[in-house]
Design an enzyme around this catalytic site. Structure first.
Site, PDB file in Angstrom:
ATOM      1  N   LEU A 250       0.866  -1.173   0.000  1.00  0.00           N
ATOM      2  CA  LEU A 250       0.000   0.000   0.000  1.00  0.00           C
ATOM      3  C   LEU A 250       0.905   1.227   0.000  1.00  0.00           C
ATOM      4  O   LEU A 250       1.956   1.222   0.639  1.00  0.00           O
ATOM      5  CB  LEU A 250      -0.893   0.031   1.251  1.00  0.00           C
ATOM      6  N   ASP A 251       0.482   2.260  -0.686  1.00  0.00           N
ATOM      7  CA  ASP A 251       1.243   3.507  -0.650  1.00  0.00           C
ATOM      8  C   ASP A 251       1.345   4.005   0.790  1.00  0.00           C
ATOM      9  O   ASP A 251       0.481   3.724   1.626  1.00  0.00           O
ATOM     10  CB  ASP A 251       0.550   4.578  -1.497  1.00  0.00           C
ATOM     11  N   ARG A 252       2.371   4.763   1.064  1.00  0.00           N
ATOM     12  CA  ARG A 252       2.594   5.251   2.427  1.00  0.00           C
ATOM     13  C   ARG A 252       1.387   6.012   2.962  1.00  0.00           C
ATOM     14  O   ARG A 252       1.019   5.870   4.135  1.00  0.00           O
ATOM     15  CB  ARG A 252       3.837   6.154   2.459  1.00  0.00           C
TER      16      ARG A 252
ATOM     17  N   ARG B 221      -5.688   5.317  -8.216  1.00  0.00           N
ATOM     18  CA  ARG B 221      -5.454   6.765  -8.261  1.00  0.00           C
ATOM     19  C   ARG B 221      -5.402   7.257  -9.709  1.00  0.00           C
ATOM     20  O   ARG B 221      -6.004   8.282 -10.055  1.00  0.00           O
ATOM     21  CB  ARG B 221      -4.164   7.096  -7.530  1.00  0.00           C
TER      22      ARG B 221
END
Length: 318
Positions: A147-149, A250
């Site tokens: 997962l992105d930060r 996104r």
């Protein structure tokens, strides 16, 4: 279960069984699969030092293991690539002896790297797993997906190499279903739909893009459903990626003209009043247990900042 550690932990002897899929694997490679915090060089040194036995026969570096054999290892020194264990908050959603699922908070990286060398999910998990073993480093957190930060939500981690291998295959084969919640700009016209647009690297080598000029583009499909349209021009969306491209949700939502709120790469800059990080949350994951085959459905509640943003928009509707 937490184990009491011996006062003098080394040497420590343990026994592992050879799985069918590791039949005829070289002994050093077999050992580094089971003891993932040890490098091959360290394991080769243990073998040459007479610290490894296969069915009670002293192992030699040239030996290969056979399925069903017992391998006994005398660990005489600590691991040599151990992730720093840090006592950090960890919200456990599910756990058994092979798998653990946690609710990753926003602003926490999954692994050390780049500008974030500690305080990561891997640091927290190493500390947590060390409480379950006689020695630090006997288990290494195997984070199967990312997962992105700035993205919050459920992330699945494997405790052993066999579970990690099987679940990785399921991810690569598309047998894992993930559901995200996203707060986006504007009112999406359709109540539900599918975005089928290949994603590659933008020509300048920076962001990901669906543009025809993007390089290395690969097929990408995301299904979405609008859960709520607010009076202010925002929508709460459920998104299900059918493929696993970098920044897929996104990029796909932004390509529709409905960028995720506070997305620093693909969004706009007027969202600080709602949220100061991208409004994307991994809400649910469905997969087969990598060893038992049992179906697992794991959900992660919204973090406070995301929940507050949604409630603020709902109040504006009343």
């Amino acid at each position: 279960m937490q184990n009491d550690r011996p006062t003098t932990p080394y040497p420590y002897t343990t026994v592992v069984m050879v799985e069918n899929y590791l039949d005829r694997e070289k002994i050093d490679r077999f050992l580094t699969r089971h003891f993932r915090n040890y490098t091959p060089q360290r394991m080769q040194r243990l073998i040459r030092g007479g610290c490894v036995w296969i069915d009670d026969v002293p192992a030699e570096p040239r030996f290969r293991v056979r399925a069903g054999q017992q391998v006994r290892v005398r660990l005489i020194e600590p691991p040599d690539k151990l992730i720093e264990a840090q006592d950090l908050p960890l919200e456990v959603l599910y756990e058994d002896e092979h798998v653990i699922a946690v609710n990753k908070p926003p602003r926490q990286s999954a692994h050390p790297g780049g500008n974030y060398h500690d305080g990561t999910l891997a640091n927290a998990l190493q500390y947590y797993l060390d409480r379950q073993t006689p020695l630090p480093g006997l288990l290494r957190p195997g984070i199967v997906h990312r997962l992105d930060r700035l993205t919050s939500g459920v992330i699945v981690v494997c405790k052993d190499h066999h579970a990690h291998r099987n679940l990785s295959i399921d991810f690569q084969s598309g047998r894992v279903a993930k559901t995200y919640l996203a707060l986006v700009h504007g009112h999406i016209a359709d109540d539900a739909g599918e975005i089928d647009a290949a994603i590659g690297r933008a020509p300048d080598g920076g962001l990901m893009s669906v543009a025809p000029t993007a390089t290395g583009s690969k097929a990408a499909v995301t299904r979405f459903q609008v859960l709520q349209r607010f009076e202010l021009p925002y929508s709460l969306v459920e998104a299900k990626p059918l493929t696993g491209r970098l920044h897929q949700i996104r990029v796909h939502l932004a390509s529709m003209g409905h960028a995720i709120v506070a997305d620093e790469f693909y969004g706009v800059s007027e969202d600080e009043h709602l949220l100061d990080r991208q409004a994307l949350h991994a809400a649910e994951i469905v997969f087969s247990h990598p060893l038992t085959g049992a179906s697992l459905v794991i959900s992660a509640p919204l973090p406070a900042d995301f929940q507050q943003a949604v409630e603020q928009l709902r109040r504006n509707c009343s």
